[in-house]
Design a protein around this motif. Structure first.
Motif, PDB file in Angstrom:
ATOM      1  N   ARG A 198       0.782  -1.083   0.119  1.00  0.00           N
ATOM      2  CA  ARG A 198       0.021  -0.020   0.060  1.00  0.00           C
ATOM      3  C   ARG A 198       0.743   1.089   0.049  1.00  0.00           C
ATOM      4  O   ARG A 198       0.471   2.269  -0.419  1.00  0.00           O
ATOM      5  CB  ARG A 198      -0.893  -0.087   1.133  1.00  0.00           C
ATOM      6  CG  ARG A 198      -1.738   1.221   1.484  1.00  0.00           C
ATOM      7  CD  ARG A 198      -2.765   1.028   2.240  1.00  0.00           C
ATOM      8  NE  ARG A 198      -2.262   0.976   3.842  1.00  0.00           N
ATOM      9  CZ  ARG A 198      -1.728   1.960   4.444  1.00  0.00           C
ATOM     10  NH1 ARG A 198      -2.001   2.987   4.002  1.00  0.00           N
ATOM     11  NH2 ARG A 198      -1.420   1.728   5.613  1.00  0.00           N
ATOM     12  N   LEU A 199       1.980   1.228   0.733  1.00  0.00           N
ATOM     13  CA  LEU A 199       2.824   2.391   0.671  1.00  0.00           C
ATOM     14  C   LEU A 199       3.691   2.626  -0.540  1.00  0.00           C
ATOM     15  O   LEU A 199       4.056   3.760  -0.987  1.00  0.00           O
ATOM     16  CB  LEU A 199       3.921   2.432   1.994  1.00  0.00           C
ATOM     17  CG  LEU A 199       3.137   2.378   3.367  1.00  0.00           C
ATOM     18  CD1 LEU A 199       3.857   2.334   4.752  1.00  0.00           C
ATOM     19  CD2 LEU A 199       1.911   3.599   3.419  1.00  0.00           C
ATOM     20  N   ASN A 200       4.351   1.518  -0.926  1.00  0.00           N
ATOM     21  CA  ASN A 200       5.138   1.547  -1.995  1.00  0.00           C
ATOM     22  C   ASN A 200       4.543   0.670  -3.079  1.00  0.00           C
ATOM     23  O   ASN A 200       5.250  -0.318  -3.705  1.00  0.00           O
ATOM     24  CB  ASN A 200       6.390   1.147  -1.619  1.00  0.00           C
ATOM     25  CG  ASN A 200       7.048   1.769  -0.498  1.00  0.00           C
ATOM     26  OD1 ASN A 200       7.203   2.950  -0.787  1.00  0.00           O
ATOM     27  ND2 ASN A 200       7.152   1.023   0.727  1.00  0.00           N
ATOM     28  N   PRO A 201       3.621   1.221  -4.135  1.00  0.00           N
ATOM     29  CA  PRO A 201       2.927   0.356  -4.885  1.00  0.00           C
ATOM     30  C   PRO A 201       3.955   0.225  -6.305  1.00  0.00           C
ATOM     31  O   PRO A 201       3.988  -0.652  -6.907  1.00  0.00           O
ATOM     32  CB  PRO A 201       1.841   0.989  -5.251  1.00  0.00           C
ATOM     33  CG  PRO A 201       1.753   2.319  -4.559  1.00  0.00           C
ATOM     34  CD  PRO A 201       2.753   2.314  -3.450  1.00  0.00           C
ATOM     35  N   LYS A 202       4.878   1.420  -6.425  1.00  0.00           N
ATOM     36  CA  LYS A 202       5.441   1.361  -7.484  1.00  0.00           C
ATOM     37  C   LYS A 202       6.631   0.382  -7.468  1.00  0.00           C
ATOM     38  O   LYS A 202       7.391   0.097  -8.585  1.00  0.00           O
ATOM     39  CB  LYS A 202       6.139   2.843  -7.646  1.00  0.00           C
ATOM     40  CG  LYS A 202       5.080   3.840  -8.161  1.00  0.00           C
ATOM     41  CD  LYS A 202       5.601   5.350  -8.376  1.00  0.00           C
ATOM     42  CE  LYS A 202       4.551   6.230  -8.725  1.00  0.00           C
ATOM     43  NZ  LYS A 202       5.138   7.577  -8.657  1.00  0.00           N
ATOM     44  N   PHE A 250       5.441   1.715 -14.160  1.00  0.00           N
ATOM     45  CA  PHE A 250       4.993   2.123 -15.701  1.00  0.00           C
ATOM     46  C   PHE A 250       5.464   3.449 -15.701  1.00  0.00           C
ATOM     47  O   PHE A 250       4.802   4.460 -15.064  1.00  0.00           O
ATOM     48  CB  PHE A 250       3.486   1.639 -15.711  1.00  0.00           C
ATOM     49  CG  PHE A 250       3.034   2.215 -17.123  1.00  0.00           C
ATOM     50  CD1 PHE A 250       3.334   1.455 -18.106  1.00  0.00           C
ATOM     51  CD2 PHE A 250       2.396   3.399 -17.175  1.00  0.00           C
ATOM     52  CE1 PHE A 250       2.976   1.667 -19.566  1.00  0.00           C
ATOM     53  CE2 PHE A 250       1.853   3.695 -18.600  1.00  0.00           C
ATOM     54  CZ  PHE A 250       2.113   2.815 -19.652  1.00  0.00           C
ATOM     55  N   SER A 251       6.275   3.939 -16.614  1.00  0.00           N
ATOM     56  CA  SER A 251       6.380   5.582 -16.886  1.00  0.00           C
ATOM     57  C   SER A 251       6.732   5.593 -18.368  1.00  0.00           C
ATOM     58  O   SER A 251       7.428   4.875 -19.031  1.00  0.00           O
ATOM     59  CB  SER A 251       7.803   5.918 -15.943  1.00  0.00           C
ATOM     60  OG  SER A 251       7.906   7.238 -16.418  1.00  0.00           O
ATOM     61  N   GLN A 288      11.194   7.705  -3.345  1.00  0.00           N
ATOM     62  CA  GLN A 288      12.085   7.320  -2.292  1.00  0.00           C
ATOM     63  C   GLN A 288      11.402   6.217  -1.454  1.00  0.00           C
ATOM     64  O   GLN A 288      10.046   6.293  -1.663  1.00  0.00           O
ATOM     65  CB  GLN A 288      12.459   8.452  -1.198  1.00  0.00           C
ATOM     66  CG  GLN A 288      13.401   7.836  -0.317  1.00  0.00           C
ATOM     67  CD  GLN A 288      13.790   8.725   0.690  1.00  0.00           C
ATOM     68  OE1 GLN A 288      13.386  10.071   0.677  1.00  0.00           O
ATOM     69  NE2 GLN A 288      14.588   8.616   1.686  1.00  0.00           N
ATOM     70  N   TYR A 289      12.132   5.083  -1.309  1.00  0.00           N
ATOM     71  CA  TYR A 289      11.257   3.940  -0.859  1.00  0.00           C
ATOM     72  C   TYR A 289      10.967   4.323   0.745  1.00  0.00           C
ATOM     73  O   TYR A 289      11.851   4.767   1.465  1.00  0.00           O
ATOM     74  CB  TYR A 289      12.097   2.488  -1.032  1.00  0.00           C
ATOM     75  CG  TYR A 289      11.800   1.601  -0.420  1.00  0.00           C
ATOM     76  CD1 TYR A 289      10.483   0.891  -0.700  1.00  0.00           C
ATOM     77  CD2 TYR A 289      12.090   1.087   0.899  1.00  0.00           C
ATOM     78  CE1 TYR A 289       9.983  -0.304  -0.259  1.00  0.00           C
ATOM     79  CE2 TYR A 289      11.835  -0.242   1.455  1.00  0.00           C
ATOM     80  CZ  TYR A 289      10.616  -0.668   0.857  1.00  0.00           C
ATOM     81  OH  TYR A 289      10.304  -1.969   1.672  1.00  0.00           O
TER      82      TYR A 289
END
Length: 322
Positions: free
Chosen positions: A293-297, A302-303, A311-312
């Motif tokens: 939930r906090l770091n879905p990327k 996708f970019s 930042q993680y």
């Protein structure tokens, strides 16, 4: 012929003695110049009878009591000198009576009805009339009882006149008044309750009437219940109970295996290591979901322009708000 003085004195002395004797006998009731018949009677007691007392028949004097002699058996024998020529039946009774309160005792002959006539010297049956004092004994006893009752009444009146008793009576009357008021209230309540009771009895009567009217229906219902009961009784209850017993035995065996740690459920309930591993796995899964939930990327990137990832953030630094 000249009479000597000594002769005259002797004649006068004889006449004086003769007059003295005749007068004495007359005073005693003896009639010297008349013929008398002698009769007798024996008494247990003479009750004040004395010599020279009259002898009567129907209130008429026929003679006098001549002698009273005490016999060896302590009884008294009376001799009667009867001057009248009166025939006495042998069953006549010579009774001692008191003609009045002031005079002494007299002999009253109660003539019998016998055909045999008593000769001179016959001994008649005796009797003693009850004295006035003896006859008054019942009256005396009643008077004594009356005096005792009067004394009790006077004592009660004296107690009533006592001030303390009057106070007690007043308190008693007050208590009676309070009691009557309470009784009146109770009567009113009872009347109300009686009306309710009448209503209840009317309802009971109505219910009874309904039961009477539906007696046939009730009989049919009871008959149906009886049939159902018979059918239940005829069912194979024994087999059902036997199957239930087998089922309970099986459940008991399963619970025993679970308690011993046999099978998956037994291992799950009794193996602490398995419990700790499952607990740890759940905690790791929870952290994974928080990180996702906090770091879905971190998991999906996708970019279109090649933007640099943010930042993680570690899940441990995030405080989860409830």
């Amino acid at each position: 012929m000249k009479i000597a003085n000594e002769t005259k004195i002797g004649i006068l002395t004889a006449l004086a003695i003769t007059c003295l004797i005749l007068g004495y006998n007359y005073l005693k009731g003896n009639d010297v110049f008349s013929n008398t018949r002698k009769f007798y009677a024996v008494y247990d007691r003479v009750e004040g009878l004395t010599v020279s007392r009259p002898v009567l028949v129907n209130g008429y004097q026929i003679g006098r009591v001549a002698r009273l002699d005490l016999l060896p058996n302590h009884k008294i024998r009376a001799r009667f000198d009867i001057s009248e020529k009166l025939e006495f039946p042998k069953n006549s009774i010579a009774e001692i009576q008191s003609p009045d309160l002031l005079s002494g005792k007299v002999i009253v002959f109660k003539l019998g009805n016998s055909t045999e006539i008593a000769e001179e010297g016959f001994e008649f049956a005796s009797g003693i009339e009850s004295s006035l004092i003896t006859s008054l004994n019942p009256v005396k006893d009643k008077a004594t009882d009356a005096l005792v009752k009067i004394d009790s009444v006077l004592t009660a009146v004296n107690n009533i006149l006592n001030p303390e008793f009057q106070k007690s009576v007043q308190k008693s009357f007050k208590s009676v008044e309070v009691t009557m008021k309470n009784l009146e209230g109770t009567t009113v309540k009872f009347n109300t309750s009686a009306e309710r009771l009448n209503n209840i009895m009317a309802n009971v009567e109505s219910i009874t009437q309904n039961l009477n009217n539906n007696n046939d229906k009730i009989s049919r219902v009871l008959a149906n219940i009886d049939n159902i009961t018979d059918q239940v009784a005829k069912a194979n209850i024994h087999e059902t109970l036997l199957n239930t017993s087998k089922t309970m035995a099986t459940v008991s065996a399963i619970m025993t295996k679970i308690q011993k740690g046999e099978g998956s459920i037994g291992l799950l309930l009794n193996d602490n290591q398995l419990y700790n591993n499952l607990n740890k796995t759940a905690a790791d899964l929870d952290k994974l979901m928080v990180d996702f939930r906090l770091n879905p990327k971190r998991y999906v990137h996708f970019s279109m322009f090649g933007k640099k990832p943010s930042q993680y953030t570690t899940p441990d630094t995030v405080v989860i708000k409830n």
